[in-house]
Scaffold this motif. Sequence first.
Motif, PDB file in Angstrom:
ATOM      1  N   CYS A  55     123.146 -90.406  41.012  1.00 38.59           N
ATOM      2  CA  CYS A  55     122.809 -89.696  42.240  1.00 38.59           C
ATOM      3  C   CYS A  55     122.435 -88.254  41.908  1.00 38.59           C
ATOM      4  O   CYS A  55     123.150 -87.565  41.187  1.00 38.59           O
ATOM      5  N   THR A  57     121.622 -84.746  43.786  1.00 36.06           N
ATOM      6  CA  THR A  57     121.556 -83.926  44.994  1.00 36.06           C
ATOM      7  C   THR A  57     120.525 -82.837  44.735  1.00 36.06           C
ATOM      8  O   THR A  57     120.605 -82.129  43.723  1.00 36.06           O
ATOM      9  N   PHE A  84     118.418 -90.132  50.455  1.00 36.95           N
ATOM     10  CA  PHE A  84     119.505 -90.087  51.425  1.00 36.95           C
ATOM     11  C   PHE A  84     119.440 -88.800  52.240  1.00 36.95           C
ATOM     12  O   PHE A  84     119.052 -87.752  51.720  1.00 36.95           O
ATOM     13  N   ASP A  88     124.992 -86.013  47.777  1.00 34.42           N
ATOM     14  CA  ASP A  88     125.821 -87.007  47.080  1.00 34.42           C
ATOM     15  C   ASP A  88     125.519 -88.438  47.509  1.00 34.42           C
ATOM     16  O   ASP A  88     126.409 -89.290  47.565  1.00 34.42           O
ATOM     17  N   CYS A  89     124.248 -88.709  47.832  1.00 32.30           N
ATOM     18  CA  CYS A  89     123.784 -90.052  48.220  1.00 32.30           C
ATOM     19  C   CYS A  89     124.589 -90.621  49.375  1.00 32.30           C
ATOM     20  O   CYS A  89     125.042 -91.769  49.341  1.00 32.30           O
ATOM     21  N   ASP A  90     124.755 -89.797  50.381  1.00 29.93           N
ATOM     22  CA  ASP A  90     125.495 -90.172  51.584  1.00 29.93           C
ATOM     23  C   ASP A  90     124.545 -90.118  52.781  1.00 29.93           C
ATOM     24  O   ASP A  90     123.544 -89.419  52.764  1.00 29.93           O
ATOM     25  N   GLY A  91     124.866 -90.868  53.816  1.00 28.17           N
ATOM     26  CA  GLY A  91     124.087 -90.841  55.041  1.00 28.17           C
ATOM     27  C   GLY A  91     123.042 -91.932  55.086  1.00 28.17           C
ATOM     28  O   GLY A  91     123.067 -92.898  54.311  1.00 28.17           O
ATOM     29  N   TYR A  93     119.476 -93.792  54.630  1.00 33.44           N
ATOM     30  CA  TYR A  93     118.670 -93.870  53.413  1.00 33.44           C
ATOM     31  C   TYR A  93     117.366 -94.609  53.657  1.00 33.44           C
ATOM     32  O   TYR A  93     117.207 -95.333  54.634  1.00 33.44           O
TER      33      TYR A  93
END
Length: 114
Positions: A55, A57, A84, A88-91, A93
Amino acid sequence: MHLRHAAAATAATLALLFATPSPAAAAVGEFRYTYYDDFGNRAAGVLVDPDSRVCVTLPEVADPDTTEPAFAPQNLTGSTVTVFTGPDCDGDYYSLRPGGRASDRLKLRSALFS
């Protein structure tokens, strides 16, 4: 008897070879995106040969409390990238195939290359 020892040594060597971690692969090429700098001007960001399966950011837009997300990604690598909305590759996508581009409406803060 010697043949059995040779076969066992060969098997042990192969097991070690496959157990040794391989170096990280990279998505060869550039991943481009646009973001707003500290003065509110459009700026270009780029990741060159980003690591695969790691990942990333985007540094210019890492903090949701102080920056707007990046937008308009261009995947000029040979790998599929999943972008994303959060760091941090969250949410939410979205995936872009190699050579894929998206409009200004696609917002992103992090990316993961296949």
